[in-house]
Design a protein around this motif. Structure first.
Motif, PDB file in Angstrom:
ATOM      1  N   MET A  48      42.102  31.918  45.094  1.00 33.73           N
ATOM      2  CA  MET A  48      41.622  33.307  45.132  1.00 33.73           C
ATOM      3  C   MET A  48      40.572  33.083  46.257  1.00 33.73           C
ATOM      4  SD  MET A  48      39.596  34.044  41.710  1.00 33.73           S
ATOM      5  CE  MET A  48      38.249  32.823  41.143  1.00 33.73           C
ATOM      6  N   THR A  49      40.292  34.497  46.970  1.00 32.38           N
ATOM      7  CA  THR A  49      39.292  34.201  47.798  1.00 32.38           C
ATOM      8  C   THR A  49      38.435  35.665  47.889  1.00 32.38           C
ATOM      9  OG1 THR A  49      41.146  35.110  49.329  1.00 32.38           O
ATOM     10  CG2 THR A  49      40.484  32.784  49.314  1.00 32.38           C
ATOM     11  N   PRO A  50      37.782  35.942  46.804  1.00 36.12           N
ATOM     12  CA  PRO A  50      36.941  37.052  46.801  1.00 36.12           C
ATOM     13  C   PRO A  50      35.624  36.752  47.222  1.00 36.12           C
ATOM     14  CG  PRO A  50      36.995  36.094  44.575  1.00 36.12           C
ATOM     15  CD  PRO A  50      38.143  35.403  45.538  1.00 36.12           C
ATOM     16  N   SER A  51      35.004  37.582  47.983  1.00 34.33           N
ATOM     17  CA  SER A  51      33.499  37.462  48.535  1.00 34.33           C
ATOM     18  C   SER A  51      33.042  38.635  49.000  1.00 34.33           C
ATOM     19  CB  SER A  51      33.700  36.503  49.615  1.00 34.33           C
ATOM     20  OG  SER A  51      32.603  36.601  50.466  1.00 34.33           O
ATOM     21  N   ALA A  52      31.910  38.892  48.665  1.00 33.44           N
ATOM     22  CA  ALA A  52      30.918  40.034  49.009  1.00 33.44           C
ATOM     23  C   ALA A  52      30.822  39.990  50.453  1.00 33.44           C
ATOM     24  CB  ALA A  52      29.718  40.139  48.211  1.00 33.44           C
ATOM     25  N   PHE A  53      31.190  38.987  51.123  1.00 34.96           N
ATOM     26  CA  PHE A  53      31.283  39.090  52.616  1.00 34.96           C
ATOM     27  C   PHE A  53      32.638  39.004  53.140  1.00 34.96           C
ATOM     28  CE2 PHE A  53      27.459  36.350  51.724  1.00 34.96           C
ATOM     29  CZ  PHE A  53      26.387  37.362  52.595  1.00 34.96           C
ATOM     30  N   ALA A  65      44.406  39.277  38.429  1.00 31.76           N
ATOM     31  CA  ALA A  65      44.888  39.590  37.027  1.00 31.76           C
ATOM     32  C   ALA A  65      46.283  39.977  37.092  1.00 31.76           C
ATOM     33  CB  ALA A  65      44.338  40.692  36.391  1.00 31.76           C
ATOM     34  N   ALA A  66      46.890  40.359  38.271  1.00 35.55           N
ATOM     35  CA  ALA A  66      48.189  40.754  38.073  1.00 35.55           C
ATOM     36  C   ALA A  66      49.232  39.560  38.253  1.00 35.55           C
ATOM     37  CB  ALA A  66      48.739  41.718  39.362  1.00 35.55           C
ATOM     38  N   VAL A  67      48.812  38.687  39.133  1.00 38.84           N
ATOM     39  CA  VAL A  67      49.626  37.304  39.235  1.00 38.84           C
ATOM     40  C   VAL A  67      49.416  36.598  37.880  1.00 38.84           C
ATOM     41  CG1 VAL A  67      49.486  35.086  40.228  1.00 38.84           C
ATOM     42  CG2 VAL A  67      49.034  37.258  41.797  1.00 38.84           C
ATOM     43  N   SER A  68      48.311  36.485  37.274  1.00 38.88           N
ATOM     44  CA  SER A  68      48.217  35.721  36.060  1.00 38.88           C
ATOM     45  C   SER A  68      48.978  36.389  35.131  1.00 38.88           C
ATOM     46  CB  SER A  68      46.531  35.819  35.356  1.00 38.88           C
ATOM     47  OG  SER A  68      45.733  35.429  36.445  1.00 38.88           O
ATOM     48  N   ARG A  69      49.273  37.704  34.983  1.00 37.47           N
ATOM     49  CA  ARG A  69      50.107  38.449  33.909  1.00 37.47           C
ATOM     50  C   ARG A  69      51.548  37.944  34.182  1.00 37.47           C
ATOM     51  NH1 ARG A  69      47.815  43.232  35.294  1.00 37.47           N
ATOM     52  NH2 ARG A  69      49.625  43.979  36.651  1.00 37.47           N
ATOM     53  N   GLY A  70      51.968  37.724  35.675  1.00 38.69           N
ATOM     54  CA  GLY A  70      53.314  37.276  36.156  1.00 38.69           C
ATOM     55  C   GLY A  70      53.499  35.943  35.247  1.00 38.69           C
ATOM     56  N   VAL A  71      52.337  35.210  35.552  1.00 41.69           N
ATOM     57  CA  VAL A  71      52.631  33.593  35.161  1.00 41.69           C
ATOM     58  C   VAL A  71      52.710  33.564  33.676  1.00 41.69           C
ATOM     59  CG1 VAL A  71      51.274  31.472  35.304  1.00 41.69           C
ATOM     60  CG2 VAL A  71      51.308  32.901  37.370  1.00 41.69           C
ATOM     61  N   ALA A  76      53.995  30.231  31.660  1.00 44.65           N
ATOM     62  CA  ALA A  76      53.177  29.170  31.979  1.00 44.65           C
ATOM     63  C   ALA A  76      51.722  29.634  31.945  1.00 44.65           C
ATOM     64  CB  ALA A  76      53.431  28.888  33.418  1.00 44.65           C
ATOM     65  N   LEU A  77      50.713  28.658  32.303  1.00 39.73           N
ATOM     66  CA  LEU A  77      49.366  29.055  32.242  1.00 39.73           C
ATOM     67  C   LEU A  77      48.916  29.256  33.659  1.00 39.73           C
ATOM     68  CD1 LEU A  77      46.503  28.981  30.727  1.00 39.73           C
ATOM     69  CD2 LEU A  77      46.614  26.338  31.027  1.00 39.73           C
ATOM     70  N   PRO A  78      48.120  30.217  33.781  1.00 32.65           N
ATOM     71  CA  PRO A  78      47.468  30.611  35.256  1.00 32.65           C
ATOM     72  C   PRO A  78      46.188  30.173  35.088  1.00 32.65           C
ATOM     73  CG  PRO A  78      47.581  32.694  33.895  1.00 32.65           C
ATOM     74  CD  PRO A  78      48.299  31.780  32.992  1.00 32.65           C
ATOM     75  N   MET A  79      45.808  29.597  36.341  1.00 35.82           N
ATOM     76  CA  MET A  79      44.444  28.910  36.576  1.00 35.82           C
ATOM     77  C   MET A  79      43.872  29.289  37.648  1.00 35.82           C
ATOM     78  SD  MET A  79      43.631  26.785  33.923  1.00 35.82           S
ATOM     79  CE  MET A  79      42.618  25.432  34.185  1.00 35.82           C
ATOM     80  N   PRO A  80      43.247  30.424  37.691  1.00 34.65           N
ATOM     81  CA  PRO A  80      42.650  30.929  39.037  1.00 34.65           C
ATOM     82  C   PRO A  80      41.648  29.724  39.668  1.00 34.65           C
ATOM     83  CG  PRO A  80      42.783  32.710  37.679  1.00 34.65           C
ATOM     84  CD  PRO A  80      43.067  31.436  36.808  1.00 34.65           C
ATOM     85  N   PHE A  81      41.593  29.588  40.890  1.00 30.93           N
ATOM     86  CA  PHE A  81      40.466  28.751  41.553  1.00 30.93           C
ATOM     87  C   PHE A  81      40.039  29.257  42.711  1.00 30.93           C
ATOM     88  CE2 PHE A  81      42.738  26.481  44.675  1.00 30.93           C
ATOM     89  CZ  PHE A  81      43.850  26.577  44.384  1.00 30.93           C
ATOM     90  N   PRO A  82      38.758  29.141  43.266  1.00 30.95           N
ATOM     91  CA  PRO A  82      38.282  29.930  44.590  1.00 30.95           C
ATOM     92  C   PRO A  82      38.379  28.770  45.654  1.00 30.95           C
ATOM     93  CG  PRO A  82      36.398  28.939  43.183  1.00 30.95           C
ATOM     94  CD  PRO A  82      37.502  28.561  42.416  1.00 30.95           C
ATOM     95  N   THR A  83      38.518  29.238  46.964  1.00 27.69           N
ATOM     96  CA  THR A  83      38.234  28.380  47.974  1.00 27.69           C
ATOM     97  C   THR A  83      37.387  29.385  48.909  1.00 27.69           C
ATOM     98  OG1 THR A  83      40.234  29.446  49.511  1.00 27.69           O
ATOM     99  CG2 THR A  83      40.456  27.573  47.742  1.00 27.69           C
ATOM    100  N   SER A 237      55.057  37.491  42.063  1.00 25.94           N
ATOM    101  CA  SER A 237      54.575  36.396  42.965  1.00 25.94           C
ATOM    102  C   SER A 237      54.237  35.272  41.697  1.00 25.94           C
ATOM    103  CB  SER A 237      53.433  36.660  43.855  1.00 25.94           C
ATOM    104  OG  SER A 237      53.761  37.494  44.775  1.00 25.94           O
ATOM    105  N   GLY A 238      53.662  35.632  40.732  1.00 20.31           N
ATOM    106  CA  GLY A 238      53.251  34.836  39.525  1.00 20.31           C
ATOM    107  C   GLY A 238      54.593  34.208  39.089  1.00 20.31           C
ATOM    108  N   ARG A 239      55.402  35.284  38.662  1.00 15.73           N
ATOM    109  CA  ARG A 239      56.757  34.587  37.923  1.00 15.73           C
ATOM    110  C   ARG A 239      57.597  33.978  38.731  1.00 15.73           C
ATOM    111  NH1 ARG A 239      58.333  38.398  33.833  1.00 15.73           N
ATOM    112  NH2 ARG A 239      57.424  40.294  34.178  1.00 15.73           N
ATOM    113  N   THR A 240      57.563  34.158  40.197  1.00 18.24           N
ATOM    114  CA  THR A 240      58.269  33.249  40.998  1.00 18.24           C
ATOM    115  C   THR A 240      57.909  31.929  41.024  1.00 18.24           C
ATOM    116  OG1 THR A 240      58.734  35.365  42.548  1.00 18.24           O
ATOM    117  CG2 THR A 240      59.051  33.194  43.604  1.00 18.24           C
TER     118      THR A 240
END
Ligand code: FES
Length: 568
Positions: A48-53, A65-71, A76-83, A237-240
């Motif tokens: 995930m790539t949220p940023s105030a900038f 949240a929507a991807v996590s729901r699909g996963v 399976a277990l959704p694990m969001p991580f930033p880059t 996308s999460g389900r896929t």
């Protein structure tokens, strides 16, 4: 036979004791409050790539949240991580300099963290290319999801969309037909929702290319950022991603030479951004697939522009989606496409296109027999000014300037350009050719400075376009008779560095040439004693200068390019 570790057991931290590493990881994972049962499931990482900038990613939390729901729904277990996140207009000197940093971050985090598949969520110009570059060599399946385009605003009855209309209004302000009060009002009406620029600029072009490559779900590229449908695509996308676990369908099996060529066709048919050719070369280059400029010209000559969207035409991305989106474009291009490519769902392109669309708005997406233009939007040029190539967006240029010879008016860099372009004493006429040096990858990180402004005194006299040449890039939302990505760039001694005020330059789109009409001996004499600009001494910028390749190779780092795929 021992089973391959999966989920959180993948890639254990090295303590010299695997059982201890597993026990410690699970112990720390339990501190997140996730139940032990869920911690045993396969893991889908969500890049995930949220940023105030990065305003274009404002909808990221909902998408995650929507991807996590699909996963979760798929077991399976959704694990969001930033880059790293790159917001186009918030980075100095230019986001392009940091695309490779984000690509490295993405590649390393996909490899270093324990996940069985991943969904990468990007949107703004450099983020999707960076994520695809980072994913190219991954050993796990990856699904690309985009944040989607902005919806349009309104100003005095006119629809406005970032950022073609930003430029249109700014040009009118410079020419004196829009005053300071109105431009201040327009400023608040150009970018009115979450999402990426509202026209077929770089972000939307790259979203479509991600879909054409097979890395994003069919039909997902153009869904507006604000629609519920985009969240449904995120969930899917999460389900896929879960369905892909264990399939072996990794990016390198999807991004094949045929898929890359399909993406080039799509780029032409969209009248898409010049930047996309650099990004596609970089993505393909990660897998050892060459994007040849000669092949680009052949594809351009065979592929019609089908899409009537700004900056080339009239519509906006919301119109494109409503008109049938990528599904409609691909069906029109069908006879020109390789149909054996597969996408993240496992479908071949042929299977996808066998399903008819219920409706296409032909005002926005034309039939192949009735195109916006019978030939593609971009061509490459070569010649004495660009021995290794340059890019020209004929779809966004003035046909009357396609065959043009003029006198060079040279700016030696970005500062010189901004200091002198509006000087009332600048010796310039509408027939001249504006030349910008030292704005390529080595010199300046290749900013979007190729859209040199029309000198104010000419703009005020009604001049709308001139031939302009540089080693810089141009925003995908911009337009004009502009030669870009000139290679080799001037800062490494390319012929662009030899141009002087008053030289004659000839552009011939018909011959695909850009030439400096100066004797080779004189060019050689001028280049004697050439010294490149000083390199940064430390940090990422020093690495960048040492390692960045020229535009035809995607401006990737030399040490990140991949090996050519084996034939057979
Ligand atoms: Fe982010 Fe245009 S500024 S897509």
């Amino acid at each position: 036979m021992t089973e391959e570790p999966h989920g959180l057991d993948r890639g254990l931290t090295n303590y010299g004791d695997r059982d201890f590493a597993r026990y410690l990881r699970r112990s720390f994972a339990r501190s997140t409050g996730i139940s032990p049962g869920l911690l045993n499931k396969p893991v889908v990482g969500i890049g995930m790539t949220p940023s105030a900038f990065n305003n274009c990613h404002r909808g990221m939390p909902e998408l995650v949240a929507a991807v996590s729901r699909g996963v979760l729904a798929a077991g399976a277990l959704p694990m969001p991580f930033p880059t790293v996140s790159l917001g186009e207009v918030f980075l100095n000197p230019t986001s392009m300099m940091y695309r490779n940093l984000m690509a490295m971050d993405t590649e390393e985090m996909l490899a270093a963290q324990p996940m069985d598949a991943a969904v990468l969520i990007g949107g703004c110009d450099k983020t999707v290319p960076a994520q695809l570059m980072g994913a190219a060599q991954a050993d796990i399946p990856v699904v690309q999801l985009v944040t989607g385009p902005m919806s349009t605003g309104r100003h005095r009855g006119q629809r406005l969309g970032a950022c073609t209309d930003c430029r249109g209004f700014w040009a009118r302000y410079r020419a004196g037909s829009v005053d300071a009060e109105e431009i201040a009002v327009v400023e608040g009406r150009l970018a009115v929702t979450q999402g990426t620029c509202a026209v077929m600029g770089t972000a939307s072009t790259m979203a479509c290319i991600a879909e054409a490559l097979g890395m994003a779900l069919p039909g997902s590229a153009a869904i507006p950022a604000v629609l519920a449908e985009r969240l449904v695509a995120a969930e899917e996308s999460g389900r896929t991603a879960v369905a892909l676990i264990g399939s072996g369908r990794t990016p390198r099996t999807i991004i094949t030479p045929h898929a890359v060529e399909n993406a080039m066709r799509v780029l032409m048919a969209l009248g898409g951004s010049t930047n996309a050719i650099v990004h596609l070369a970089a993505i393909a280059g990660r897998l050892g697939i060459a994007v040849s400029l000669d092949r680009l010209n052949a594809i351009s000559d065979e592929t019609p522009v089908l899409v009537d969207l700004k900056p080339v035409g009239e519509g906006y991305m919301e119109d494109f989606h409503a008109a049938g989106g990528m599904g409609a474009v691909l069906r029109e291009l069908r006879p020109l496409l390789h149909l054996d490519t597969t996408d993240v769902t496992g479908m071949t392109l042929e299977e996808r296109l066998d399903v008819p669309l219920d409706w296409v708005d032909r005002a926005v997406i034309r039939a192949a027999a009735d195109p916006v233009s019978p030939v593609g939007g971009l061509v490459s040029l070569r010649g004495s000014l660009a021995p290794d190539g340059a890019i020209f967006k004929r779809a966004a240029a003035t046909p009357g300037l396609f065959e043009h010879e003029g006198r060079a008016v040279v700016f030696t860099g970005l500062e010189d350009l901004s200091n002198r372009i509006d000087d009332p004493d600048l010796d310039v006429t509408p027939e001249d050719v504006l030349v910008l040096q030292n704005a390529g990858p080595h010199a300046a990180g290749m900013p979007e400075a190729g859209y040199l402004p029309i000198p104010r005194k000419l703009a005020r006299a009604g001049v709308k376009d001139m031939v302009r040449i540089s080693d810089a890039r141009m925003s995908g939302t911009a337009f004009g008779t502009i030669v870009l990505h000139t290679a080799p760039e001037s800062a490494i001694g390319g012929p662009l560095a030899a141009v002087r005020d008053g030289d004659r330059i000839r552009l011939s789109v018909a011959e695909r040439r850009i030439d400096l009409l100066v004797a080779p001996e004189e060019i050689a004499r001028r280049m004697q004693g050439f010294t490149p600009p000083p390199a940064p001494a430390r940090g990422y910028k020093a690495l960048y200068r040492r390692s960045v390749l020229q535009a035809p190779e995607g401006c990737d780092f030399d040490f990140l390019k991949g090996q050519a795929p084996s034939l057979g």
